[in-house]
Design a protein around this motif. Structure first.
Motif, PDB file in Angstrom:
ATOM      1  N   GLU A 699       0.828  -1.207   0.000  1.00  0.00           N
ATOM      2  CA  GLU A 699       0.000   0.000   0.000  1.00  0.00           C
ATOM      3  C   GLU A 699       0.863   1.258   0.000  1.00  0.00           C
ATOM      4  OE1 GLU A 699      -2.697  -0.096   3.323  1.00  0.00           O
ATOM      5  OE2 GLU A 699      -3.238  -2.172   2.846  1.00  0.00           O
ATOM      6  N   THR A 700       1.882   1.215   0.835  1.00  0.00           N
ATOM      7  CA  THR A 700       2.764   2.382   0.943  1.00  0.00           C
ATOM      8  C   THR A 700       3.408   2.711  -0.402  1.00  0.00           C
ATOM      9  OG1 THR A 700       3.233   1.827   3.232  1.00  0.00           O
ATOM     10  CG2 THR A 700       4.801   3.272   2.127  1.00  0.00           C
ATOM     11  N   LEU A 701       3.918   1.710  -1.059  1.00  0.00           N
ATOM     12  CA  LEU A 701       4.583   1.952  -2.337  1.00  0.00           C
ATOM     13  C   LEU A 701       3.592   2.399  -3.407  1.00  0.00           C
ATOM     14  CD1 LEU A 701       7.165  -0.968  -2.355  1.00  0.00           C
ATOM     15  CD2 LEU A 701       7.614   1.475  -2.020  1.00  0.00           C
ATOM     16  N   LEU A 702       2.413   1.818  -3.374  1.00  0.00           N
ATOM     17  CA  LEU A 702       1.399   2.217  -4.354  1.00  0.00           C
ATOM     18  C   LEU A 702       1.057   3.694  -4.191  1.00  0.00           C
ATOM     19  CD1 LEU A 702      -1.062  -0.823  -4.275  1.00  0.00           C
ATOM     20  CD2 LEU A 702       0.401  -0.137  -6.181  1.00  0.00           C
ATOM     21  N   ILE A 703       0.855   4.111  -2.946  1.00  0.00           N
ATOM     22  CA  ILE A 703       0.491   5.512  -2.718  1.00  0.00           C
ATOM     23  C   ILE A 703       1.637   6.428  -3.129  1.00  0.00           C
ATOM     24  CG2 ILE A 703      -0.116   7.222  -0.958  1.00  0.00           C
ATOM     25  CD1 ILE A 703      -1.522   4.922   0.563  1.00  0.00           C
ATOM     26  N   ALA A 704       2.856   6.005  -2.800  1.00  0.00           N
ATOM     27  CA  ALA A 704       4.003   6.863  -3.108  1.00  0.00           C
ATOM     28  C   ALA A 704       4.217   7.010  -4.612  1.00  0.00           C
ATOM     29  CB  ALA A 704       5.264   6.310  -2.447  1.00  0.00           C
ATOM     30  N   LEU A 705       3.860   5.980  -5.363  1.00  0.00           N
ATOM     31  CA  LEU A 705       4.041   6.062  -6.817  1.00  0.00           C
ATOM     32  C   LEU A 705       2.841   6.718  -7.499  1.00  0.00           C
ATOM     33  CD1 LEU A 705       6.086   5.241  -9.091  1.00  0.00           C
ATOM     34  CD2 LEU A 705       4.630   3.264  -9.498  1.00  0.00           C
ATOM     35  N   HIS A 706       1.738   6.791  -6.781  1.00  0.00           N
ATOM     36  CA  HIS A 706       0.501   7.280  -7.405  1.00  0.00           C
ATOM     37  C   HIS A 706       0.630   8.636  -8.117  1.00  0.00           C
ATOM     38  CE1 HIS A 706      -3.754   7.907  -8.149  1.00  0.00           C
ATOM     39  NE2 HIS A 706      -3.611   9.090  -7.602  1.00  0.00           N
TER      40      HIS A 706
END
Length: 889
Positions: A699-706
């Motif tokens: 989740e963290t990486l997804l949000i950061a790449l969003h």
RNA sequence: GGGGAUUUAGCUCAGCUGGCUAGAGCGUACGAUUCACAUUCGUAAGGUCAUAGGUUCGAGCCCUAUAAUCCCCACCA
């Protein structure tokens, strides 16, 4: 299985964008209505102290298609907007559409001509109405393209540059300027395009070097002798009002004040002394034609010369002897040269290269033409702007552009804002036509531009037919887009940042600053980010004629919107013209697919664990959110390590975004997601499955790449079994908890594994290498992680060494590790071992040399010296062991 | 004439406050095919940081000069 084996952007992007739009998530969280809508003196907004992020899209031409530069602009602006939205800011990305006065007019007029019509068949109001329809038809196209690029802009707030509020605001400013005496009507020489029949501002002129001819013509002096002048435009000699020589020029000193007879006419003109005449150039004597040359115009002003127009606006000779009347300037030139030659006045001609002003749209040579136009006296505006710039009220990226801008403002000349085209905002000025009303002013301001004639106190006035220079209205962008007004300012003004092309620093950014300050007293934005040109793969400017133009929409269709955004941000920094090639989009596409497969793997682990244990439903019910500190525990060292790496990634992304280092933000995300998360953490999670941590980290990486890849991250978010809502409205992740000592140990383990892999690869018969076992002696790191090492390093076994060392020693300090290879292989390795010993020796020499320098030991920070000392000990030990093995062989 | 940049791997570029062995993507070479992904995985090669001086314990980074390339503004009778 919900996840296909590869990510297909086209299956998700349109639906995702539609879902965002219908959910209304592009609207800022804090209402954009005025601070005090009901005028009761109380701030109406709920969250007064909410953090605001506002940015205006440089309005693309309403009738055009997006080009690669728009693609870059939107990638930059939207990633900022999404980043700040995730960070909890009330983010307002305001889209626009530009009526693009002249640009659109050119396209429209070309269409008219294709259909065999001319603009002169219609009156101005008809033309305006026709262009309006034309633009409305085209506009949807451009807006669809912006959507395809994923721009999370507030569509309801789109500002078209001919909207009523824009026109209103422009008129208000113009009226204020008129009352302040900053607007004047003057007869000046303007850059006039004979094809388009309109004047331009200085900034719109394109200078090109061209071959030309410099003719020398003898002008007879009235009381004897002659003076030779040089010119590239003999046909304008009928407009000559003087011959100028330099006051310092001894050759002509006696002639100053005498009269010469203008060839081919009976007119006499004086010889004057003026600095404009360059003693070095030509004969040093120059003919002065105030009505057809910018320099001569100025000379004429200094010497009170008349201005005689000999070329009309429609490109015909006027005020010339009968014979030349109505010729085009080109025909006239031929004729004049012939006649001069016949008269023996043509002394010389030579080929030269000089720069010639061209229309930036049609390439026609511009004719300096005498015209009455509206001018803005920019001195005050420029001075105020400079003062604010010098007080550092606006931060520039790149920094040096501030100096460039100040330099420009210091030399700015008055601004011609009249355009002779129907498509634009009508200039709200009316000329008096009742001759008897002598006391009334010749021109009055009035907003009723829908009328051609008006009456005021019984006096009749007729509207000026001209329209405003587009930059005059677009310089109000930040004001009109945020709905700023005098009695009800908005917290969204000034904008946080203005992002636009470095090429319109002068035309737009400079004018927005001047106008913003003039209207609101405040700078219109706190920061400016300027992007450079997107060049082709070889660093060449993209152009239709070169055939090297990349179409952003084609790239989006082929690789997906995210891939395009990631690709175009990569390798790009503020203000620089930089190359762009399709392969960077391919790299972006690959990252999206990688992320997709990461999610696919994590989901499959989650699914498996849910089916196999009773305890798992609890995990599945755990909310995914920012309070992740309690959601997981770290059970093996790779887990602490990935938490550390993700934290570091978040920190760097944040810092890079605040300093507009988009490329580096993307780079750190890519390496964290791919090289760290996938290649190490997920590989280790094939052994140790920590479901709560897998969820939180993904989740963290997804949000950061969003912010950079909005579609694929949203597509994954929607497909994961445990996530809720939309990723676009999630909160930026908080720090992950981990044990730093354990994380560092895993870092050591990575080094060990990489070294083992490298050694295996360098053995003869690489494909057989995986047959060997790894032996360790007194190495708890490897012992405790035996299974992980076995799988990641691809050895058959990881065993404790029993008895004497055997096999091949791994060249690592502080580790006693051997590959259990046969004697023969060890012998073959001798050469490589020698190389290794020499290499370590060279490093050691370097370190020793440093320590031998007493100044280094004395003056360098103690910490650094200690590190050097430790490194020496390590290398020495390593060398000793390698030598020992060498001896054994 | 005035102003602003650029020069680092084969290509396109990072390198932030001077500090350990100068990084990335692409490309190249070698190796790997059931088990998330060949849009993949592993390993490696590749650099006189334009040149010459200087400052510093230490320079890709600071200073001076030189060279090459590019952009903008003004001028070009």
């Amino acid at each position: 299985m919900k996840f296909a084996s590869s990510y297909e952007p086209s299956q998700f992007e349109p639906d995702i964008y539609a879902a965002w739009e219908s959910a209304g998530v592009f609207r800022p969280a804090v209402p954009t209505v005025p601070v005090d809508a009901d005028a009761n003196g109380v701030d109406d907004r709920d969250e007064k102290n909410a953090r605001i992020f506002s940015i205006v899209m440089p309005p693309p031409n309403a009738n055009g298609n997006l080009h690669i530069g728009h693609g870059l602009t939107i990638a930059l602006e939207d990633s900022l907007t999404r980043f700040y939205r995730l960070k909890g800011y009330s983010a307002w990305y305001i889209p626009g559409a530009d009526h693009a006065g002249f640009e659109t007019w050119v396209v429209y007029e070309r269409n008219l001509e294709k259909d065999g019509h001319s603009r002169f068949e219609f009156d101005r109001d008809t033309l305006y109405a026709r262009v309006w329809d034309f633009v409305q038809m085209q506009r949807g196209n451009m807006e669809l393209q912006i959507r395809a690029l994923g721009a999370s802009c507030a569509w309801d707030d789109l500002t078209f540059t001919l909207d009523e509020n824009v026109v209103d605001r422009v008129y208000t400013t113009f009226e204020k300027m008129w009352n302040d005496g900053m607007v004047y009507r003057g007869e000046k020489l303007v850059n006039f395009c004979p094809k388009h029949q309109t004047a331009f501002a200085d900034i719109e002129v394109e200078h090109k070097d061209e071959k030309g001819t410099l003719w020398s013509i003898a002008y007879p002096v009235v009381d004897g002798g002659e003076i030779i002048v040089s010119t590239t435009r003999p046909e304008t000699l009928f407009g000559d009002m003087a011959v100028a020589v330099n006051p310092e020029d001894t050759r002509y000193k006696e002639m100053v004040g005498k009269m010469v007879k203008l060839p081919l006419t009976e007119r006499e003109i004086p010889i004057i002394a003026d600095e404009h005449a360059d003693m070095e150039y030509g004969t040093g004597a120059v003919k002065i034609t105030p009505a057809h040359d910018f320099d001569d115009f100025e000379v004429g002003e200094r010497h009170n010369l008349e201005r005689l127009q000999v070329i009309s606006e429609d490109g015909k000779m006027v005020n010339v002897p009968e014979k030349y009347l109505d010729m085009t300037p080109a025909e006239c030139r031929k004729e004049v040269l012939k006649d001069l030659e016949a008269a023996g006045a043509l002394v010389d001609e030579k080929k030269i290269v000089h720069s010639v002003a061209h229309c930036y749209k049609c390439g026609t040579v511009l004719e300096p033409t005498l015209k009455e136009q509206w001018f803005i006296d920019v001195k005050r505006l420029a001075r105020t702007a400079i003062e604010h710039l010098e007080r550092d009220e606006i931060k520039f990226y790149p920094e040096n552009k501030k100096r460039v801008l100040i330099n420009y403002l210091e030399n700015l000349k008055d601004w011609n804002i009249s355009r002779q085209i129907p498509w634009g905002i009508a200039i709200p000025m009316f000329r008096k036509v009742s001759l008897e009303a002598t006391d009334e002013p010749d021109w009055i301001f009035d907003r009723r531009t829908n009328l051609k004639t008006i009456e005021k106190s019984g006096v009749k006035y007729v509207r000026d037919e001209d329209t405003f220079d587009t930059w005059f209205s677009s310089s109000h962008g930040p004001i009109v887009c945020t709905d700023w007004s005098e009695d009800n300012p908005t917290p969204y003004y000034p904008l946080n940042v203005m992002e636009t092309g470095a090429d319109i620093l002068f035309a737009w950014v400079a004018r927005m600053i001047m106008m913003g300050l003039y209207v609101t007293g405040e700078v219109p934005f706190r920061e400016v980010y300027l992007h450079g040109l997107v060049l082709d793969a070889h660093g060449q400017k993209m152009s239709k004629s070169k055939g090297n133009v990349l179409n952003p929409m084609e790239l989006v269709a082929k690789y997906g919107s995210d891939a395009f955004r990631l690709g175009i941000l990569r390798g790009r920094s503020a203000g620089m013209n930089q190359a762009f090639a399709e392969n960077s989009v391919v790299a972006g596409r690959n990252l999206c697919n990688k992320l997709w497969n990461i999610a696919r793997l994590v989901q499959s682990i989650v699914d498996d664990s849910a089916g196999s244990t009773d305890a798992e439903p609890m995990v599945a019910e755990m909310p995914s959110s920012a309070e992740n500190g309690q959601l997981y525990t770290t059970d093996n060292m790779g887990e602490d390590w990935i938490c550390r790496e993700i934290n570091s990634c978040l920190k760097q992304v944040g810092k890079n975004m605040r300093t507009y280092r988009f490329s580096e933000a993307v780079e750190v995300l890519q390496s964290t997601i791919w090289d760290k998360y996938a290649d190490w953490f997920l590989e280790s999670q094939k052994i140790y499955k920590n479901v709560p941590l897998l969820k939180v980290t993904l989740e963290t990486l997804l949000i950061a790449l969003h912010p950079f890849a909005p579609f694929v991250t949203e597509a994954i978010w929607q497909n994961l079994s445990w996530t809720e809502g939309m990723i676009i409205t999630q909160q930026w992740p908080t720090w992950l908890n981990f044990d730093p000592m354990t994380a560092e140990q895993f870092e050591n383990l990575r080094t060990v594994i990489s070294e083992i892999r490298g050694t295996l690869q360098s053995l003869p018969g690489g494909s057989n290498a995986k047959k060997y076992a790894l032996l360790y002696d007194n190495d708890s790191l490897v012992a405790d992680n035996a299974m992980l090492v076995r799988i990641l390093a691809r050895v058959t076994e990881v065993q404790a060494l029993n008895g004497a060392p055997r096999g091949l020693r791994i060249a690592l300090p502080n580790h006693e590790l051997y590959l259990d290879v046969p004697e023969k292989v060890v012998a073959d390795y001798k050469e490589a071992l020698t190389e290794k010993i020499l290499a370590v020796g060279r490093e050691l020499d370097g370190l020793n040399a440093r320590m031998m320098n007493p100044n280094y030991v004395d003056r360098a920070p103690a910490e650094l010296v200690k590190e050097t000392r430790d490194a020496i000990l390590e290398k020495e030990a390593l060398i000793a062991r390698l030598r020992q093995q060498f001896e054994v062989i």
